[in-house]
Scaffold this motif. Structure first.
Motif, mmCIF file in Angstrom:
data_model
loop_
_atom_site.group_PDB
_atom_site.id
_atom_site.type_symbol
_atom_site.label_atom_id
_atom_site.label_comp_id
_atom_site.label_asym_id
_atom_site.label_seq_id
_atom_site.Cartn_x
_atom_site.Cartn_y
_atom_site.Cartn_z
ATOM 1 N N TYR A 126 -15.216 3.586 -30.361
ATOM 2 C CA TYR A 126 -16.206 4.454 -30.222
ATOM 3 C C TYR A 126 -17.303 3.786 -29.142
ATOM 4 C CZ TYR A 126 -14.526 6.677 -34.390
ATOM 5 O OH TYR A 126 -13.773 7.442 -35.347
ATOM 6 N N CYS A 127 -17.729 4.690 -28.479
ATOM 7 C CA CYS A 127 -18.682 4.246 -27.213
ATOM 8 C C CYS A 127 -20.201 4.900 -27.737
ATOM 9 C CB CYS A 127 -18.297 4.926 -26.027
ATOM 10 S SG CYS A 127 -19.753 4.744 -24.653
ATOM 11 N N ASN A 128 -21.172 3.995 -27.828
ATOM 12 C CA ASN A 128 -22.379 4.623 -28.308
ATOM 13 C C ASN A 128 -23.140 4.520 -26.916
ATOM 14 O OD1 ASN A 128 -25.148 3.189 -29.655
ATOM 15 N ND2 ASN A 128 -24.624 5.319 -30.289
ATOM 16 N N VAL A 129 -24.154 5.270 -26.885
ATOM 17 C CA VAL A 129 -25.465 5.053 -26.013
ATOM 18 C C VAL A 129 -26.558 5.491 -26.727
ATOM 19 C CG1 VAL A 129 -23.868 5.216 -23.817
ATOM 20 C CG2 VAL A 129 -25.007 7.537 -24.814
ATOM 21 N N ARG A 130 -27.819 4.523 -26.699
ATOM 22 C CA ARG A 130 -29.163 4.880 -27.347
ATOM 23 C C ARG A 130 -29.964 4.506 -26.161
ATOM 24 N NH1 ARG A 130 -29.575 1.496 -32.551
ATOM 25 N NH2 ARG A 130 -27.850 2.626 -33.284
ATOM 26 N N HIS A 131 -31.211 5.654 -26.486
ATOM 27 C CA HIS A 131 -31.951 5.361 -25.364
ATOM 28 C C HIS A 131 -32.823 4.147 -25.615
ATOM 29 C CE1 HIS A 131 -35.812 6.686 -23.300
ATOM 30 N NE2 HIS A 131 -34.984 7.548 -22.425
ATOM 31 N N LEU A 132 -33.424 3.798 -24.345
ATOM 32 C CA LEU A 132 -33.966 2.391 -24.722
ATOM 33 C C LEU A 132 -35.497 2.466 -25.454
ATOM 34 C CD1 LEU A 132 -33.570 0.991 -20.933
ATOM 35 C CD2 LEU A 132 -32.579 0.273 -22.936
ATOM 36 N N PHE A 133 -36.130 3.742 -25.536
ATOM 37 C CA PHE A 133 -37.431 3.979 -26.021
ATOM 38 C C PHE A 133 -37.418 4.934 -27.184
ATOM 39 C CE2 PHE A 133 -38.688 0.563 -23.289
ATOM 40 C CZ PHE A 133 -38.267 0.920 -21.933
ATOM 41 N N LYS A 134 -36.397 5.891 -27.026
ATOM 42 C CA LYS A 134 -36.538 7.130 -27.952
ATOM 43 C C LYS A 134 -35.194 6.883 -28.810
ATOM 44 C CE LYS A 134 -38.355 10.013 -24.398
ATOM 45 N NZ LYS A 134 -38.224 11.076 -23.572
ATOM 46 N N GLY A 135 -35.634 6.376 -30.011
ATOM 47 C CA GLY A 135 -34.483 6.079 -30.832
ATOM 48 C C GLY A 135 -33.606 7.185 -31.411
ATOM 49 N N ASP A 136 -34.333 8.363 -31.134
ATOM 50 C CA ASP A 136 -33.465 9.428 -31.739
ATOM 51 C C ASP A 136 -32.404 10.075 -30.591
ATOM 52 O OD1 ASP A 136 -35.556 12.319 -30.839
ATOM 53 O OD2 ASP A 136 -35.522 10.149 -30.026
ATOM 54 N N ARG A 137 -32.481 9.664 -29.411
ATOM 55 C CA ARG A 137 -31.729 9.837 -28.380
ATOM 56 C C ARG A 137 -30.617 8.789 -28.498
ATOM 57 N NH1 ARG A 137 -31.897 14.601 -25.495
ATOM 58 N NH2 ARG A 137 -31.016 13.294 -23.571
ATOM 59 N N ASP A 138 -29.563 9.216 -29.197
ATOM 60 C CA ASP A 138 -28.409 8.305 -29.918
ATOM 61 C C ASP A 138 -27.201 9.040 -29.827
ATOM 62 O OD1 ASP A 138 -27.713 6.067 -32.725
ATOM 63 O OD2 ASP A 138 -26.910 6.165 -30.637
ATOM 64 N N PHE A 139 -26.537 8.845 -28.854
ATOM 65 C CA PHE A 139 -24.990 9.791 -28.755
ATOM 66 C C PHE A 139 -23.638 8.928 -28.947
ATOM 67 C CE2 PHE A 139 -27.448 12.816 -27.677
ATOM 68 C CZ PHE A 139 -28.708 12.436 -26.864
ATOM 69 N N TRP A 140 -22.786 9.436 -29.615
ATOM 70 C CA TRP A 140 -21.471 9.012 -29.710
ATOM 71 C C TRP A 140 -20.463 9.633 -29.207
ATOM 72 C CZ3 TRP A 140 -20.875 4.322 -32.625
ATOM 73 C CH2 TRP A 140 -21.912 3.915 -33.220
ATOM 74 N N GLY A 141 -19.236 9.136 -28.895
ATOM 75 C CA GLY A 141 -18.083 9.832 -28.199
ATOM 76 C C GLY A 141 -17.185 10.334 -29.524
ATOM 77 N N GLN A 142 -15.952 10.700 -29.236
ATOM 78 C CA GLN A 142 -15.144 11.196 -30.409
ATOM 79 C C GLN A 142 -14.269 10.032 -30.783
ATOM 80 O OE1 GLN A 142 -14.705 11.722 -26.994
ATOM 81 N NE2 GLN A 142 -12.585 10.946 -26.807
ATOM 82 N N GLY A 143 -14.176 8.949 -29.853
ATOM 83 C CA GLY A 143 -13.343 7.818 -30.169
ATOM 84 C C GLY A 143 -12.087 7.772 -29.399
ATOM 85 N N THR A 144 -11.584 6.686 -29.290
ATOM 86 C CA THR A 144 -9.977 6.660 -28.728
ATOM 87 C C THR A 144 -9.176 5.581 -29.514
ATOM 88 O OG1 THR A 144 -8.858 6.221 -26.798
ATOM 89 C CG2 THR A 144 -10.792 4.882 -26.899
ATOM 90 N N GLN A 145 -8.017 5.797 -29.805
ATOM 91 C CA GLN A 145 -7.129 5.121 -30.796
ATOM 92 C C GLN A 145 -6.490 3.968 -30.150
ATOM 93 O OE1 GLN A 145 -6.545 5.692 -34.473
ATOM 94 N NE2 GLN A 145 -5.660 3.718 -34.130
ATOM 95 N N VAL A 146 -6.771 2.719 -30.722
ATOM 96 C CA VAL A 146 -5.953 1.623 -30.152
ATOM 97 C C VAL A 146 -5.142 1.066 -31.253
ATOM 98 C CG1 VAL A 146 -6.110 -0.662 -29.516
ATOM 99 C CG2 VAL A 146 -7.701 0.970 -28.660
ATOM 100 N N THR A 147 -3.892 0.801 -31.220
ATOM 101 C CA THR A 147 -2.879 0.640 -32.332
ATOM 102 C C THR A 147 -2.154 -0.508 -31.829
ATOM 103 O OG1 THR A 147 -2.697 2.587 -32.985
ATOM 104 C CG2 THR A 147 -0.979 1.279 -33.776
ATOM 105 N N VAL A 148 -2.056 -1.887 -32.228
ATOM 106 C CA VAL A 148 -1.477 -2.986 -31.798
ATOM 107 C C VAL A 148 -0.455 -3.256 -32.762
ATOM 108 C CG1 VAL A 148 -1.730 -5.275 -31.478
ATOM 109 C CG2 VAL A 148 -3.805 -3.769 -30.886
ATOM 110 N N THR A 149 0.804 -3.039 -32.497
ATOM 111 C CA THR A 149 2.027 -3.305 -33.277
ATOM 112 C C THR A 149 3.364 -3.572 -32.500
ATOM 113 O OG1 THR A 149 3.386 -2.084 -35.070
ATOM 114 C CG2 THR A 149 2.639 -0.818 -33.507
ATOM 115 N N SER A 150 4.143 -4.484 -33.094
ATOM 116 C CA SER A 150 5.004 -4.838 -32.608
ATOM 117 C C SER A 150 6.220 -3.847 -32.892
ATOM 118 C CB SER A 150 5.513 -6.147 -32.707
ATOM 119 O OG SER A 150 5.552 -6.216 -34.417
#
Length: 118
Positions: free
Chosen positions: A94-118
């Motif tokens: 997941y990617c997160n971005v948070r405002h430097l001074f306004k803590g309530d401005r905190d946003f997330w993406g929906q995520g991207t799946q990483v699978t490591v397997t042989s």
């Protein structure tokens, strides 16, 4: 409208590499601190890498030396290069971005799946 969109996740073999991308819109990117998190099945979300309050790039010990965090401020894009991947790196990233001074401005993406397997 704020949008945070991750991409680049896929199935990869142990020892492989990939680069995750996070594109942002609807924010003034330079006013935000970005970070990557991940959540493995059955586990809590954990911080992976990001910008510290001092403005330096820091990494979680488990990925240090195998991971590179970068960003293009003018384009509002964040990257996470992952090398020498291990099965334990399998998670939704997941990617997160948070405002430097306004803590309530905190946003997330929906995520991207990483699978490591042989």
């Amino acid at each position: 409208q704020v949008q945070i969109v991750e991409s680049g996740g896929c199935l990869v073999q142990p020892g492989g590499s990939l680069r995750l991308s996070c594109t942002t819109s609807g924010i003034i990117f330079k006013d935000y601190r970005a970070a990557w998190y991940r959540q493995a099945p059955g586990k809590q979300r954990e911080w992976v890498a990001g910008i510290s309050e001092e403005g330096t790039i820091v990494y979680w010990n488990s990925v240090k030396g195998r991971c590179t965090f970068s960003r293009v401020i003018d384009e509002g894009i964040v990257y996470l290069q992952l090398n020498n991947l291990r099965p334990e790196d399998t998670a939704i990233y997941y990617c997160n971005v948070r405002h430097l001074f306004k803590g309530d401005r905190d946003f997330w993406g929906q995520g991207t799946q990483v699978t490591v397997t042989s």
